[in-house]
Design a protein around this motif. Structure first.
Motif, PDB file in Angstrom:
ATOM      1  N   THR A 142      -1.494  -7.098  -7.147  1.00  0.00           N
ATOM      2  CA  THR A 142      -1.836  -7.401  -5.758  1.00  0.00           C
ATOM      3  C   THR A 142      -1.216  -6.331  -4.875  1.00  0.00           C
ATOM      4  N   THR A 194      -5.360  -1.409  -1.057  1.00  0.00           N
ATOM      5  CA  THR A 194      -5.686  -2.832  -1.231  1.00  0.00           C
ATOM      6  C   THR A 194      -6.852  -3.014  -2.205  1.00  0.00           C
ATOM      7  N   GLU A 223       0.846  -1.202   0.000  1.00  0.00           N
ATOM      8  CA  GLU A 223       0.000   0.000   0.000  1.00  0.00           C
ATOM      9  C   GLU A 223       0.872   1.239   0.000  1.00  0.00           C
ATOM     10  N   SER A 283      -6.297  -3.949  -5.911  1.00  0.00           N
ATOM     11  CA  SER A 283      -5.937  -5.316  -6.310  1.00  0.00           C
ATOM     12  C   SER A 283      -6.957  -5.825  -7.320  1.00  0.00           C
ATOM     13  N   ASN A 294      -0.623  -5.324  -1.099  1.00  0.00           N
ATOM     14  CA  ASN A 294      -0.635  -5.843   0.268  1.00  0.00           C
ATOM     15  C   ASN A 294      -0.656  -4.703   1.282  1.00  0.00           C
ATOM     16  N   PRO A 295      -1.339  -4.922   2.415  1.00  0.00           N
ATOM     17  CA  PRO A 295      -1.406  -3.848   3.410  1.00  0.00           C
ATOM     18  C   PRO A 295      -0.062  -3.609   4.076  1.00  0.00           C
TER      19      PRO A 295
END
Lengths: 112, 114
Positions: A109, A81, A15, A84, A111-112
């Motif tokens: 994708t 996120t 992120e 994605s 990701n946090p």
């Protein structure tokens, strides 16, 4: 045969990162280039580009077309996120019956 | 309001069967399309109809037959289903034929042939 090539095929970021997705094409009688976002179901429209050098922008997403070099990029800044998804590039062209030719997509994708 | 709808959403059937998928759009568009998305997520045009007239017919086996009873509906009938027909089939529509128009996609029909 018309061809649309997207790169990378997949990308994993955190992120807040900025990403650039690429789309190059070889299409007879080019008319337009479109970007779509596909989450779990139907592709949803993001941008349509027909002229070189004019940036289209929507929030954190932007895209530009280079008709001389036959490519487009899709930029996403400050990724979240919810970004994605698979991002699909499609090019409109063809002979007497125009059609969209899609690339294989880039799986992003975040990701946090 | 649903813009482009498809039924059924899921279809599981045996090889050799015949099945149909229905598509309806309430956007008042003139042009409708069928796409196939395979397991590798590659989306490919199959057919396009403009005002009930077939305008695009890609290299698709003749087991696939589209039918457009009116410009708001485009159905897809598949005869003698084969394993390789397993895919997600998307219907789409656009205001007019031609690629200056955004295409709106339906939710897809996931077809599984056993």
């Amino acid at each position: 045969e018309d061809k649309v090539v997207q790169s990378p095929l997949s990308l994993v970021v955190h992120e807040g990162d900025t990403v650039t997705l690429n789309c190059s094409y070889e299409v007879t009688n080019f008319r337009s280039l479109l970007w779509y976002k596909q989450e779990k179901k139907a592709p949803t429209f993001l941008f349509m580009l027909t002229s070189s050098g004019i940036e289209k922008k929507s929030g954190r997403l932007s895209s530009i077309l280079d008709k001389k070099e036959l490519f487009s990029i899709l930029n996403i800044t400050a990724t979240q996120t919810g970004d994605s998804a698979i991002y699909l590039c499609a090019v409109g062209g063809g002979g007497s019956n125009y059609k969209l030719t899609f690339g294989k997509g880039t799986l992003l994708t975040v990701n946090p | 309001d649903t813009a482009v709808s498809q039924t059924p959403k899921y279809l599981v059937t045996q090889m050799g069967n015949d099945k149909s998928i229905k598509c309806e759009q309430n956007l008042g568009h003139d042009t409708m399309y069928w796409y196939k998305q395979d397991s590798k997520k590659f989306l490919k045009i199959m057919f396009s109809y403009n005002n009930k007239e077939l305008i695009i017919n890609e290299t698709v086996p003749n087991r696939f037959s589209p039918k457009s009873p009116d410009k708001a509906h485009l159905n897809l009938h598949i005869n003698s289903l084969e394993l390789g027909d397993s895919a997600v089939y998307f219907c789409a529509s656009s205001q007019v034929a031609g690629v200056y128009n955004e295409q709106f996609f339906g939710p897809g029909t996931r077809l599984t042939v056993l």
